[in-house]
Scaffold this motif. Structure first.
Motif, PDB file in Angstrom:
ATOM      1  N   GLY A  63       0.826  -1.196   0.000  1.00 12.72           N
ATOM      2  CA  GLY A  63       0.000   0.000   0.000  1.00 12.72           C
ATOM      3  C   GLY A  63       0.866   1.254   0.000  1.00 12.72           C
ATOM      4  N   PRO A  64       0.262   2.381   0.259  1.00 16.46           N
ATOM      5  CA  PRO A  64       1.015   3.646   0.240  1.00 16.46           C
ATOM      6  C   PRO A  64       1.958   3.762   1.431  1.00 16.46           C
ATOM      7  CG  PRO A  64      -1.239   4.006   0.966  1.00 16.46           C
ATOM      8  CD  PRO A  64      -1.148   2.578   0.544  1.00 16.46           C
ATOM      9  N   VAL A  65       2.994   4.587   1.261  1.00 15.40           N
ATOM     10  CA  VAL A  65       3.950   4.902   2.329  1.00 15.40           C
ATOM     11  C   VAL A  65       3.724   6.358   2.701  1.00 15.40           C
ATOM     12  CG1 VAL A  65       6.387   5.087   2.945  1.00 15.40           C
ATOM     13  CG2 VAL A  65       5.600   3.231   1.454  1.00 15.40           C
ATOM     14  N   PHE A  66       3.431   6.586   3.983  1.00 11.55           N
ATOM     15  CA  PHE A  66       3.192   7.958   4.443  1.00 11.55           C
ATOM     16  C   PHE A  66       4.305   8.369   5.389  1.00 11.55           C
ATOM     17  CE2 PHE A  66      -1.106   6.280   3.630  1.00 11.55           C
ATOM     18  CZ  PHE A  66      -1.533   7.207   2.688  1.00 11.55           C
ATOM     19  N   GLY A  67       4.860   9.553   5.195  1.00 11.71           N
ATOM     20  CA  GLY A  67       5.800  10.135   6.144  1.00 11.71           C
ATOM     21  C   GLY A  67       7.189   9.558   6.103  1.00 11.71           C
ATOM     22  N   GLY A  68       7.788   9.435   4.978  1.00 12.53           N
ATOM     23  CA  GLY A  68       9.199   9.050   4.939  1.00 12.53           C
ATOM     24  C   GLY A  68       9.428   7.704   4.301  1.00 12.53           C
ATOM     25  N   ASN A  69      10.468   7.041   4.812  1.00 13.44           N
ATOM     26  CA  ASN A  69      10.891   5.773   4.219  1.00 13.44           C
ATOM     27  C   ASN A  69      10.436   4.572   5.037  1.00 13.44           C
ATOM     28  OD1 ASN A  69      12.211   7.072   2.134  1.00 13.44           O
ATOM     29  ND2 ASN A  69      14.094   7.313   3.339  1.00 13.44           N
ATOM     30  N   GLY A  70       9.314   4.675   5.680  1.00 10.13           N
ATOM     31  CA  GLY A  70       8.806   3.580   6.493  1.00 10.13           C
ATOM     32  C   GLY A  70       8.250   2.444   5.652  1.00 10.13           C
ATOM     33  N   ASN A  71       7.745   1.461   6.326  1.00 11.84           N
ATOM     34  CA  ASN A  71       7.152   0.319   5.626  1.00 11.84           C
ATOM     35  C   ASN A  71       5.847   0.726   4.946  1.00 11.84           C
ATOM     36  OD1 ASN A  71       9.171  -1.395   6.495  1.00 11.84           O
ATOM     37  ND2 ASN A  71       8.064  -1.966   8.362  1.00 11.84           N
ATOM     38  N   ALA A  72       5.558   0.036   3.874  1.00 15.81           N
ATOM     39  CA  ALA A  72       4.308   0.299   3.161  1.00 15.81           C
ATOM     40  C   ALA A  72       3.133  -0.232   3.967  1.00 15.81           C
ATOM     41  CB  ALA A  72       4.341  -0.362   1.788  1.00 15.81           C
ATOM     42  N   ASN A  73       2.039   0.445   3.890  1.00 19.59           N
ATOM     43  CA  ASN A  73       0.816   0.024   4.567  1.00 19.59           C
ATOM     44  C   ASN A  73       0.122  -1.068   3.757  1.00 19.59           C
ATOM     45  OD1 ASN A  73       0.893   1.860   6.787  1.00 19.59           O
ATOM     46  ND2 ASN A  73       0.418   3.489   5.341  1.00 19.59           N
ATOM     47  N   THR A  74      -0.968  -1.552   4.293  1.00 22.13           N
ATOM     48  CA  THR A  74      -1.776  -2.532   3.563  1.00 22.13           C
ATOM     49  C   THR A  74      -2.541  -1.823   2.467  1.00 22.13           C
ATOM     50  OG1 THR A  74      -2.003  -3.902   5.524  1.00 22.13           O
ATOM     51  CG2 THR A  74      -3.628  -4.236   3.782  1.00 22.13           C
ATOM     52  N   GLY A  75      -2.510  -2.407   1.296  1.00 24.26           N
ATOM     53  CA  GLY A  75      -3.218  -1.827   0.160  1.00 24.26           C
ATOM     54  C   GLY A  75      -4.325  -2.751  -0.302  1.00 24.26           C
ATOM     55  N   MET A  76      -4.995  -2.334  -1.334  1.00 24.04           N
ATOM     56  CA  MET A  76      -6.057  -3.163  -1.913  1.00 24.04           C
ATOM     57  C   MET A  76      -5.829  -3.274  -3.417  1.00 24.04           C
ATOM     58  SD  MET A  76      -9.500  -2.231   0.097  1.00 24.04           S
ATOM     59  CE  MET A  76     -10.238  -3.737  -0.397  1.00 24.04           C
ATOM     60  N   LYS A  77      -6.134  -4.427  -3.923  1.00 26.28           N
ATOM     61  CA  LYS A  77      -5.984  -4.672  -5.353  1.00 26.28           C
ATOM     62  C   LYS A  77      -7.327  -5.121  -5.912  1.00 26.28           C
ATOM     63  CE  LYS A  77      -4.506  -8.604  -7.130  1.00 26.28           C
ATOM     64  NZ  LYS A  77      -3.710  -9.737  -7.525  1.00 26.28           N
ATOM     65  N   MET A  78      -7.659  -4.615  -7.090  1.00 28.25           N
ATOM     66  CA  MET A  78      -8.893  -5.026  -7.741  1.00 28.25           C
ATOM     67  C   MET A  78      -8.670  -6.410  -8.343  1.00 28.25           C
ATOM     68  SD  MET A  78     -11.136  -2.963 -10.558  1.00 28.25           S
ATOM     69  CE  MET A  78     -10.021  -3.146 -11.923  1.00 28.25           C
ATOM     70  N   ASP A  79      -9.578  -7.343  -8.047  1.00 25.28           N
ATOM     71  CA  ASP A  79      -9.486  -8.689  -8.612  1.00 25.28           C
ATOM     72  C   ASP A  79     -10.013  -8.687 -10.039  1.00 25.28           C
ATOM     73  OD1 ASP A  79      -8.300  -9.902  -6.474  1.00 25.28           O
ATOM     74  OD2 ASP A  79     -10.147 -10.726  -5.637  1.00 25.28           O
TER      75      ASP A  79
END
Length: 190
Positions: A63-79
């Protein structure tokens, strides 16, 4: 399938004739002889469930990364792209066969042939879809395939003494298909 496409109507019929039970049949050595034929319109629902609805999948770490070089968040993908109009694939099947027994019913022979015509097969059209689409194509009822073949079975069943029965069977089968219409790209068709 979508609720309006849950149900399909499919019909079949079969007939058999045991010729060896007729009064005119007087052939020595043939203990049993049967001719049979069946035909029917069948439906095929080999299609992933809920594919008529748009679905999404969670993807951890994509998912997106907010506020720097941290880990990416959970994202969603269209099936897979949905198709509410998707419905049963249709198959017209027919089969003809002969069953026979000889030598006091110890030797058996079965021969049968079939021809199946499948149409409205539910497939994705991928042949001319550019990779820039970036997703999947919704399956559509469009493809056509014919399958045909035959099978021969030979068996022997007998008894040794009072307590020992045995049987041996062998089969030979051949089948093939002809693709009548599937969405190939121009390079694959050559």
């Amino acid at each position: 399938f979508a609720p309006e496409n849950y149900w399909g109507k499919f019909y079949s019929a079969s007939a058999g004739w045991v010729i060896s039970e007729e009064d005119f049949f007087k052939i020595k050595g043939i203990d049993y002889l049967k001719l049979r034929y069946s035909a029917g319109l069948m439906g095929n629902d080999q299609f992933p469930i809920w594919a008529w609805r748009q679905r999404f999948t969670y993807e951890v770490g994509k998912g997106p990364v907010f506020g720097g070089n941290g880990n990416a968040n959970t994202g969603m993908k269209m099936d897979r792209s949905p198709n509410r109009d998707a419905t049963w694939s249709d198959e017209f099947k027919n089969n003809v066969g002969i069953d026979a027994r000889f030598m006091n019913n110890r030797l058996s022979l079965t021969m049968e042939g079939y021809f199946n015509k499948a149409y409205n097969i539910l497939l994705e059209r991928l042949g001319n879809t550019p990779v820039s689409v970036g997703g999947s194509m919704a399956p559509e009822n469009y493809a056509r395939v014919n399958t045909y073949g035959y099978e021969v079975s030979l068996g022997w069943a007998d008894r040794i003494g009072e307590d020992f029965n045995y049987g041996i069977n062998t089969r030979f089968a051949w089948s093939d298909l002809t693709i009548k219409h599937i969405d190939y790209n121009e390079v694959d068709q050559q």
